[in-house]
Design an enzyme around this catalytic site. Structure first.
Site, PDB file in Angstrom:
ATOM      1  N   ASP A 223     -45.306 -40.096 -17.127  1.00 50.40           N
ATOM      2  CA  ASP A 223     -46.301 -40.828 -16.350  1.00 50.40           C
ATOM      3  C   ASP A 223     -46.425 -42.258 -16.868  1.00 50.40           C
ATOM      4  OD1 ASP A 223     -48.592 -40.651 -14.376  1.00 50.40           O
ATOM      5  OD2 ASP A 223     -49.719 -41.195 -16.175  1.00 50.40           O
ATOM      6  N   GLU A 284     -41.555 -42.450 -14.443  1.00 49.00           N
ATOM      7  CA  GLU A 284     -42.364 -43.022 -13.383  1.00 49.00           C
ATOM      8  C   GLU A 284     -42.586 -44.478 -13.770  1.00 49.00           C
ATOM      9  OE1 GLU A 284     -46.730 -42.892 -11.195  1.00 49.00           O
ATOM     10  OE2 GLU A 284     -46.498 -42.776 -13.369  1.00 49.00           O
TER      11      GLU A 284
END
Length: 560
Positions: A223, A284
């Site tokens: 993330d 990401e």
């Protein structure tokens, strides 16, 4: 369209260099809160995932990626982690995770878990220690605490804004009751950013990686992989008003895409390389170009990076050709596969997004008052055609739960039901991401459409989803579910993930036309039907009866 699908399970054994599983895999994102609820509390859980592993095998995916299921106060739906090495009771137990992992592996499905290294929850033991400690202490050095500006430190250290809206700094009250230092949170106030220049933080995350690798996970989706390192001195910066919230439209942000992140992932690469089984890291990283994105997947760093420039491309043939060409140039140039993705838990579902007629920056979401409302029929046709193009491309593809059912964005959520921090931190100015996170429908005539045995659902499901439930699509060869199954089975049979793409001329500017292996792919993104060449249609994104390909339809063909 064929009514019988056959496929072989992926091999979870060893592979040779250059043929690792992640180079061609189709990976299915599970957002656990909204996938399936076995406990009946209205929130999806790990036993719910286990109960539907056969559905995933029938779909034909190679791996699943699970959004966070760790211990968390759930201020940001689990992306605020309080304990990285345990399962939140909402989702089950570590034993439930182990059972799910073993069940997936038994079915030839690999498992990737989400890792959130940019920030923790404010309930994490480290942050609680930091709040109790003095300025300048070792406990505070794990996070980005700074003195404020102004005569008495009453102003934040800089002007940075939170991705969720509002200031990115919060002032703490010191142990003696006086106003004290400020801490950085690029996201919600409850998500303080780590200081990744601190060796203690670096070693902690090496241990977290090993904890899950030892349990047998096949990799990590990371993330905010572009956000861990901040520019020295934390200089002021204000993004453009219409900028994407995660930095995908801006190339000079002091908290996104800093050079120092790459050494972190080189270190992580070494950790994963010590394990058998081609464990993988996927970034990401919201960056403005595919060339910048490719920096995250150089041979000694991550293995994949989400291709957000591709995701954000509109339904326009020229733009799609350009981003595919650029991707197939940039990623292989550093030894990595191109990846392809159209939806996830942070963006408007592509069955709605591809039919929007007004700008919609990433993270803003859409609601009843948003301009450029999508026409559902147009959005679904384009989504099916776009997926048909995507799954023919060489490399690895990501699917988001529910897109195989043709689920649109839920636009008319009642304000009282919304839960995304973006909604609250912008006083309702931005709708946020709730619309793509509504629990998915399994059974048309069951309570909560089969999501939960009690009929509870943490976000309300729209009535029209009964027609989109999985069981309602099972027997319909024209359904979106059947389209996805056919595409995935044919992709595997034809070896399209490892094929070479060749662009085809002579079809006009509004047609996406290429050959992948022996398969010709044509997608009509124009305004008039186009004449098909001779050949046999293997898959069509929508049924049609003659030799003309309708608007917003794509096909896979082979020569007779």
């Amino acid at each position: 369209m064929t009514s019988q699908l056959t496929f072989s399970l992926p091999d979870i054994g060893e592979s040779r260099p250059g043929a690792e599983w992640w180079r061609t895999a189709v990976i299915y994102q599970i957002y656990p809160r909204s996938f399936a609820d076995a406990s009946g509390d209205g929130i999806g859980d790990l036993p719910g995932v286990t109960a539907h592993l056969d559905d995933l095998r029938a779909l034909g995916v190679d791996a699943v990626w699970l959004s966070p299921f760790y211990r968390s106060p759930q201020k940001d739906a689990g992306y605020d982690v309080a304990d990285y090495c345990d399962v939140d009771p909402l989702f089950g137990t570590l034993a439930d995770f182990d059972e799910m992992l073993a069940g997936a592996h038994d079915r030839g499905i690999r498992v990737i878990v989400d890792l959130v290294p940019n920030h923790s929850s404010d309930r994490h033991v480290w942050f609680q220690e930091a709040l109790a400690a003095d300025p300048g202490s070792a406990a505070r050095a794990r996070y980005l605490f700074r003195d404020g500006k102004g005569e008495n430190g009453e102003l934040p250290p800089n002007n940075w804004e939170s991705v969720f809206g509002g200031p990115a700094w919060t002032r703490v009250t010191e142990a003696d009751g006086t106003p004290g230092q400020w801490y950085l949170h690029l996201f919600d106030t409850s998500q303080p950013d780590f200081d990744w220049s601190n060796p203690e933080v670096q070693e902690e995350f090496r241990g977290i990686l090993r904890f899950w690798l030892d349990r047998g996970v096949d990799g990590f989706r990371v993330d905010v992989a572009h956000g861990l390192v901040k520019t020295d001195g934390l200089p002021d910066h204000l993004p453009a008003v219409d900028a994407d919230s995660m930095g995908g439209s801006d190339d000079d942000v002091p908290y996104w895409g800093q050079e120092g992140v790459h050494e972190i992932y080189r270190d992580w690469h070494r950790v994963l390389a010590a394990y058998d089984g081609d464990r993988a890291l996927c970034a990401e990283a919201w960056l403005p170009t595919v060339d910048r994105t490719a920096e995250w997947v150089r041979s000694d760093e991550m293995h994949q990076a989400f291709n957000f420039p591709y995701l954000m491309t509109e339904w326009d043939a020229a733009a799609i050709r350009e981003v595919i060409s650029e991707s197939l140039r940039a990623f292989p140039a550093v030894g990595a596969p191109a990846t392809w993705v159209l939806s996830n838990h942070d963006v408007v579902r592509h069955a709605s997004r591809l039919a929007l007629t007004a700008e919609n920056p990433q993270g803003h979401g859409i609601g009843p008052d948003s301009p450029g409302q999508p026409i559902p029929e147009v959005g679904l046709r384009r989504a099916r055609a776009a997926t048909t193009v995507m799954l023919a491309l060489p490399g690895s593809a990501y699917l988001y739960q529910g897109e195989e059912l043709g689920l649109p964005e839920v636009i008319a959520l009642p304000p009282a039901s919304r839960q995304d921090p973006t909604w609250f931190r912008t006083d309702g100015e931005r709708y946020g991401r709730d619309g793509c996170r509504v629990p998915i429908p399994w059974t048309a005539d069951a309570a909560a459409y089969g999501f939960s045995p009690t009929g509870q659902s943490w976000l309300p499901q729209p009535a029209e989803w009964a027609t989109l439930a999985r069981d309602a699509q099972e027997s319909d060869p024209d359904s979106t579910l059947w389209l996805y199954r056919t595409l995935l089975a044919t992709r595997r049979a034809e070896g399209l993930g490892a094929a070479t793409l060749e662009w085809l001329d002579g079809y006009g500017d509004d047609v996406i036309a290429f050959r992948s292996g022996r398969v010709t792919v044509l997608a009509n993104a124009g305004s008039t039907p186009m004449t098909l060449p001779s050949g046999t249609v293997l898959v069509a994104s929508a049924p049609f009866d003659d030799t003309e390909l309708p608007v917003d339809v794509a096909v896979w063909m082979v020569a007779d």
